[in-house]
Design an enzyme around this catalytic site. Structure first.
Site, PDB file in Angstrom:
ATOM      1  N   ARG A 141      -5.522   6.293  -1.930  1.00 44.31           N
ATOM      2  CA  ARG A 141      -5.803   7.670  -2.322  1.00 44.31           C
ATOM      3  C   ARG A 141      -7.030   8.258  -1.618  1.00 44.31           C
ATOM      4  O   ARG A 141      -7.178   9.460  -1.540  1.00 44.31           O
ATOM      5  CB  ARG A 141      -5.983   7.714  -3.852  1.00 44.31           C
ATOM      6  CG  ARG A 141      -6.454   9.008  -4.442  1.00 44.31           C
ATOM      7  CD  ARG A 141      -5.477  10.157  -4.156  1.00 44.31           C
ATOM      8  NE  ARG A 141      -5.899  11.388  -4.773  1.00 44.31           N
ATOM      9  CZ  ARG A 141      -6.878  12.161  -4.318  1.00 44.31           C
ATOM     10  NH1 ARG A 141      -7.546  11.834  -3.229  1.00 44.31           N
ATOM     11  NH2 ARG A 141      -7.190  13.282  -4.958  1.00 44.31           N
ATOM     12  N   LYS A 142      -7.900   7.405  -1.152  1.00 44.49           N
ATOM     13  CA  LYS A 142      -9.134   7.844  -0.470  1.00 44.49           C
ATOM     14  C   LYS A 142      -9.871   8.919  -1.277  1.00 44.49           C
ATOM     15  O   LYS A 142     -10.104  10.043  -0.811  1.00 44.49           O
ATOM     16  CB  LYS A 142      -8.844   8.326   0.950  1.00 44.49           C
ATOM     17  CG  LYS A 142      -8.301   7.198   1.835  1.00 44.49           C
ATOM     18  CD  LYS A 142      -8.238   7.587   3.282  1.00 44.49           C
ATOM     19  CE  LYS A 142      -7.808   6.445   4.173  1.00 44.49           C
ATOM     20  NZ  LYS A 142      -6.374   6.095   4.059  1.00 44.49           N
ATOM     21  N   PHE A 143     -10.246   8.569  -2.505  1.00 46.32           N
ATOM     22  CA  PHE A 143     -11.025   9.480  -3.347  1.00 46.32           C
ATOM     23  C   PHE A 143     -12.326   9.839  -2.616  1.00 46.32           C
ATOM     24  O   PHE A 143     -12.923   8.983  -1.954  1.00 46.32           O
ATOM     25  CB  PHE A 143     -11.373   8.808  -4.677  1.00 46.32           C
ATOM     26  CG  PHE A 143     -10.195   8.606  -5.581  1.00 46.32           C
ATOM     27  CD1 PHE A 143      -9.629   9.683  -6.256  1.00 46.32           C
ATOM     28  CD2 PHE A 143      -9.639   7.352  -5.759  1.00 46.32           C
ATOM     29  CE1 PHE A 143      -8.534   9.505  -7.103  1.00 46.32           C
ATOM     30  CE2 PHE A 143      -8.547   7.159  -6.604  1.00 46.32           C
ATOM     31  CZ  PHE A 143      -7.994   8.247  -7.270  1.00 46.32           C
TER      32      PHE A 143
ATOM     33  N   SER B 252     -10.145   2.761  11.191  1.00 46.52           N
ATOM     34  CA  SER B 252      -9.575   2.258  12.442  1.00 46.52           C
ATOM     35  C   SER B 252      -9.423   3.375  13.471  1.00 46.52           C
ATOM     36  O   SER B 252      -9.110   3.109  14.623  1.00 46.52           O
ATOM     37  CB  SER B 252      -8.202   1.640  12.161  1.00 46.52           C
ATOM     38  OG  SER B 252      -7.337   2.610  11.593  1.00 46.52           O
TER      39      SER B 252
ATOM     40  N   LYS C 285       0.860  -1.180   0.000  1.00 42.37           N
ATOM     41  CA  LYS C 285       0.000   0.000   0.000  1.00 42.37           C
ATOM     42  C   LYS C 285       0.902   1.238   0.000  1.00 42.37           C
ATOM     43  O   LYS C 285       1.911   1.268   0.700  1.00 42.37           O
ATOM     44  CB  LYS C 285      -0.874  -0.018   1.256  1.00 42.37           C
ATOM     45  CG  LYS C 285      -1.893   1.104   1.312  1.00 42.37           C
ATOM     46  CD  LYS C 285      -2.840   0.914   2.454  1.00 42.37           C
ATOM     47  CE  LYS C 285      -2.413   1.585   3.728  1.00 42.37           C
ATOM     48  NZ  LYS C 285      -2.199   3.034   3.627  1.00 42.37           N
TER      49      LYS C 285
ATOM     50  N   GLN D 150      -5.050   6.675  16.017  1.00 40.05           N
ATOM     51  CA  GLN D 150      -4.978   5.315  15.481  1.00 40.05           C
ATOM     52  C   GLN D 150      -5.253   4.319  16.610  1.00 40.05           C
ATOM     53  O   GLN D 150      -4.782   4.513  17.725  1.00 40.05           O
ATOM     54  CB  GLN D 150      -3.601   5.050  14.860  1.00 40.05           C
ATOM     55  CG  GLN D 150      -3.386   3.638  14.314  1.00 40.05           C
ATOM     56  CD  GLN D 150      -4.243   3.321  13.098  1.00 40.05           C
ATOM     57  OE1 GLN D 150      -5.467   3.255  13.220  1.00 40.05           O
ATOM     58  NE2 GLN D 150      -3.637   3.155  11.950  1.00 40.05           N
TER      59      GLN D 150
ATOM     60  N   ILE E  73     -16.845  14.283  -6.510  1.00 44.65           N
ATOM     61  CA  ILE E  73     -17.848  13.876  -7.507  1.00 44.65           C
ATOM     62  C   ILE E  73     -17.169  13.081  -8.631  1.00 44.65           C
ATOM     63  O   ILE E  73     -15.953  13.176  -8.828  1.00 44.65           O
ATOM     64  CB  ILE E  73     -18.600  15.098  -8.097  1.00 44.65           C
ATOM     65  CG1 ILE E  73     -17.620  16.035  -8.816  1.00 44.65           C
ATOM     66  CG2 ILE E  73     -19.375  15.823  -7.002  1.00 44.65           C
ATOM     67  CD1 ILE E  73     -18.299  17.073  -9.683  1.00 44.65           C
TER      68      ILE E  73
END
Ligand code: BMP
Length: 271
Positions: free
Chosen positions: A92-94, A157, A59, A222, A97
């Site tokens: 990337r955590k898009f 998490s 990742k 975390q 839109i």
């Protein structure tokens, strides 16, 4: 919980990317994903080469690399993914839109769709986000013959996360309606089951971050659980960052330790 083997699931899954991942896990006997959260290309590539044999997936957070260049960062990383047979997951955590994420995925300096097999996606904007990403992926899949897919963030998490309950259920509903979704980032498989099940649930790939041995948090929200705890809750792949690559760690030694812990937990549960 009892579970089927990765091999059996690879053979049955209708999503070719998920099948590939289960196959790599079974072949390499590793359900470990290492999160390469480092800020230089040299560190990224050294870790990818050193730890490549022990992981199924790496990742990345490609936007934290100070000296990023497509040629010197991405091209060697892609070569290493072939050398060690791992997939690449850009976290990337898009969250925008459809039209915007389409360009964030295929343009700019990173051109993520060209090299990342998996990306993370928030459900906040609604299903257009998946359509936009899929539009960007289609020509690349055609051209290079590799699969692409999204992992939706069903749960996080971190302490105080708003992704639970109805929100999580909404994400699963969205995922069910899109072929672009490979699975979820989640803390438990149970949370990714629809309460009002009108359609049969797919065999989702569940990746679980927030995993470390001997530490409960990082002082910034975390929250850690052990590899065994993640596997008991139905995870397929544990994601470990600082537990393996932290400043005070010996990465190869730790990768072997985490891989063994997660793999043994899986062996205990197979039918
Ligand atoms: P670490 O094991 O060092 O805490 O790193 C965890 C990694 O997983 C980070 O890259 C973070 O962005 C990611 N992550 C997470 O910790 N929790 C989530 O719910 C989702 C994530 O992507």
């Amino acid at each position: 919980m009892m579970r089927e083997t990765y091999e059996a699931r690879a053979a049955k899954n209708s999503n070719p990317l998920v099948s590939d991942i289960f196959r790599i896990i079974a072949e390499k006997k590793t359900n470990l994903c290492v999160s390469l959260d480092v800020t230089t290309t040299t560190k990224l590539l050294k870790l990818a080469d050193d730890l490549g044999p022990y992981v199924c997936i790496f990742k990345t957070h490609i936007d934290i690399i100070d000296d990023f260049s497509y040629k010197s960062t991405i091209e060697p990383l892609v070569e290493l993914s072939k050398k060690h047979n791992f997939l690449i997951f850009e976290d990337r955590k898009f969250a925008d839109i459809g039209s915007t994420v389409q360009h964030q995925y295929d343009s700019g300096i990173y051109k993520i769709v060209n090299w990342a097999h998996l990306v993370t996606v928030h459900g906040v904007p609604g299903s257009g986000i998946l359509s936009g990403l899929n539009l960007a992926a289609e020509p690349v899949v055609q051209k290079i013959g590799q699969h692409r897919g999204a992992l939706m963030l069903a749960q996080l998490s971190s302490k105080g996360s708003l992704a639970f309950g109805e929100y999580t259920q909404g994400c699963v509903q969205m995922a069910n309606e899109s072929n672009f979704v490979a699975g979820f980032i989640a803390q438990s498989r149970e949370a990714t089951k629809l309460k009002s099940e009108s359609v049969a649930s797919r065999d989702w790939l569940i990746l679980t971050p927030g995993v470390a041995i001997g530490i409960t948090g990082d002082g910034l929200g975390q929250q850690y659980k052990t590899p065994e705890m993640a596997m008991e809750r139905g995870s397929d792949v544990i994601i470990v960052g600082r537990g393996i690559i932290g400043d005070d760690k010996e990465p190869i030694k730790e990768a072997i330790r985490y891989r063994e812990a997660a793999w043994n937990a899986y062996l205990k549960e197979i039918k």
